[in-house]
Write an enzyme that holds these catalytic residues in place. Structure first.
Site, PDB file in Angstrom:
ATOM      1  N   CYS A   1       9.911 -16.989  -1.236  1.00  9.95           N
ATOM      2  CA  CYS A   1      10.390 -17.977  -0.265  1.00  9.95           C
ATOM      3  C   CYS A   1       9.733 -17.653   1.074  1.00  9.95           C
ATOM      4  O   CYS A   1       9.066 -16.619   1.226  1.00  9.95           O
ATOM      5  CB  CYS A   1      11.902 -17.872  -0.144  1.00  9.95           C
ATOM      6  SG  CYS A   1      12.382 -16.235   0.435  1.00  9.95           S
TER       7      CYS A   1
ATOM      8  N   HIS B   1      13.611  -7.103  -3.248  1.00 12.34           N
ATOM      9  CA  HIS B   1      14.151  -6.653  -4.525  1.00 12.34           C
ATOM     10  C   HIS B   1      13.173  -6.955  -5.652  1.00 12.34           C
ATOM     11  O   HIS B   1      13.435  -7.766  -6.534  1.00 12.34           O
ATOM     12  CB  HIS B   1      15.515  -7.310  -4.783  1.00 12.34           C
ATOM     13  CG  HIS B   1      16.588  -6.748  -3.921  1.00 12.34           C
ATOM     14  ND1 HIS B   1      17.663  -7.466  -3.467  1.00 12.34           N
ATOM     15  CD2 HIS B   1      16.734  -5.509  -3.403  1.00 12.34           C
ATOM     16  CE1 HIS B   1      18.425  -6.698  -2.711  1.00 12.34           C
ATOM     17  NE2 HIS B   1      17.871  -5.511  -2.657  1.00 12.34           N
TER      18      HIS B   1
ATOM     19  N   GLU C   1      22.055  -8.103   2.592  1.00 16.86           N
ATOM     20  CA  GLU C   1      22.130  -9.246   3.526  1.00 16.86           C
ATOM     21  C   GLU C   1      23.580  -9.468   3.960  1.00 16.86           C
ATOM     22  O   GLU C   1      23.860  -9.684   5.148  1.00 16.86           O
ATOM     23  CB  GLU C   1      21.599 -10.529   2.862  1.00 16.86           C
ATOM     24  CG  GLU C   1      21.714 -11.733   3.802  1.00 16.86           C
ATOM     25  CD  GLU C   1      21.688 -13.059   3.077  1.00 16.86           C
ATOM     26  OE1 GLU C   1      20.781 -13.299   2.260  1.00 16.86           O
ATOM     27  OE2 GLU C   1      22.602 -13.872   3.331  1.00 16.86           O
TER      28      GLU C   1
HETATM   29  S1  SF4 Z   1      17.303 -16.692   3.705  1.00 16.51           S
HETATM   30 FE1  SF4 Z   1      16.640 -15.356   2.078  1.00 16.51          FE
HETATM   31  S2  SF4 Z   1      16.074 -16.782   0.425  1.00 16.51           S
HETATM   32 FE2  SF4 Z   1      16.160 -17.989   2.317  1.00 16.51          FE
HETATM   33  S3  SF4 Z   1      14.092 -18.031   3.133  1.00 16.51           S
HETATM   34 FE3  SF4 Z   1      15.151 -16.303   4.090  1.00 16.51          FE
HETATM   35  S4  SF4 Z   1      14.727 -14.525   2.795  1.00 16.51           S
HETATM   36 FE4  SF4 Z   1      14.230 -16.364   1.629  1.00 16.51          FE
END
Ligand code: SF4
Length: 290
Positions: free
Chosen positions: A12, A43, A127
């Site tokens: 992403c 991860h 997170e």
């Molecule tokens: S919040 Fe997490 S999944 Fe979404 S863009 Fe950022 S790192 Fe990627």
């Protein structure tokens, strides 16, 4: 055999940004400065290993005094850890994903206004730990299933926030349930990131139309595990793998179509290897002899 790869499969925006920042920093700092990441950068063990080959190792102990520069990964870091690092004058490269930063700011603001925070997510995930650290002490609850709803202090002024990679449908369900039980309802923050929503929607659509579904990504990746659960509910022949070596020809014995999706921390090169392995199995007709 028809093979469909989800267009959004793989890194992403936030992960791509963090990995690029780490690669850039590795080129600039090494070998004169010691560069480390606070915890594994993402991860995915294969990506962590490739950074280690460049001399960038994950560390857990910010007091070890063993680094010159520390890179904060896309999950972010607890508020108090960031304060400690700053007070020590550590050189920081902050690769916290902007979506995670946005969630931290929401919580900070809600906490200052006296809200009790309910966060929907996995309390052990880095997170969630980084975001919820912005809540006031003892003024938050992290929930991961409907049974946890009985712990919600229903008379409080509530603010609801989600881990960025949460299952969209589950978050909606929790919002509905909390609005039923909370005396004054709840303020809801929309913190599931677009990358997650698109990935989940695409994966659902593909899983509904194929005979076999493959989900590629680290076994320790929360968003990959979510994708595998979502796909498995739709297509029981769903397999979660980390690398192409786990692709089993027997999965395709009676298959006419296969779908491939991948978590946000899965690099393109692993997805391409999985795709090649599936194509090779199909072209060699191995599935008929497995
Ligand atoms: S919040 Fe997490 S999944 Fe979404 S863009 Fe950022 S790192 Fe990627």
């Amino acid at each position: 055999m028809k093979i469909i790869v989800a267009p959004s499969a793989g890194f992403c925006f936030g992960v791509k940004r963090a990995v690029n920042m780490a690669l850039d920093a590795a080129d600039k700092c090494r070998p004169l400065e010691k560069l480390n990441t606070l915890g594994p950068i993402i991860h995915n063990p294969q990506v962590v290993k490739s950074l280690e080959e460049k001399g960038v190792f994950p560390i857990d102990d910010v007091d070890c005094g063993c680094f010159d520069t520390l890179l904060i990964r896309s999950h972010g870091v607890k508020a108090e850890v960031m304060e400690t690092l700053k007070s020590k004058g550590v050189k920081i490269i902050d690769a916290t994903c902007p979506f995670v930063k946005k969630a931290q700011n929401y919580i900070n603001e809600a906490a200052l206004k006296g809200y009790f925070i309910i966060m929907v997510g996995d309390k052990n995930h880095p997170e969630v730990q980084s975001v919820i650290s912005f809540a006031a002490k003892d003024r938050f609850l992290v929930i991961n299933n409907l049974a946890d709803l009985e712990k919600v202090p229903v008379s409080e002024k509530l603010a609801l926030i989600s881990q960025t990679t949460q299952d969209v449908d589950f978050y909606k369900l929790v919002i509905d349930e909390i609005n039923k039980i909370a005396k004054g309802g709840a303020v809801v923050f929309d913190t599931i990131c677009d990358a997650t929503m698109i990935k989940q929607e695409e994966s659902k659509a593909i899983a509904s139309n194929v005979d076999v579904m493959i989900v590629v990504g680290g076994y320790n990746s929360a968003n990959t595990n979510k994708l595998q659960n979502i796909c498995k509910e739709i297509q029981p022949n769903t397999y979660h793998i980390e690398t192409e070596s786990e692709v089993n020809p027997e999965w395709f014995l009676n298959a006419k179509s296969v779908g491939i999706t991948a978590g946000a921390s899965t690099p393109d090169w692993i997805i391409e290897r999985v795709l090649k392995k599936v194509r090779d199995i199909d072209e060699a007709g191995l599935k008929r002899f497995a």
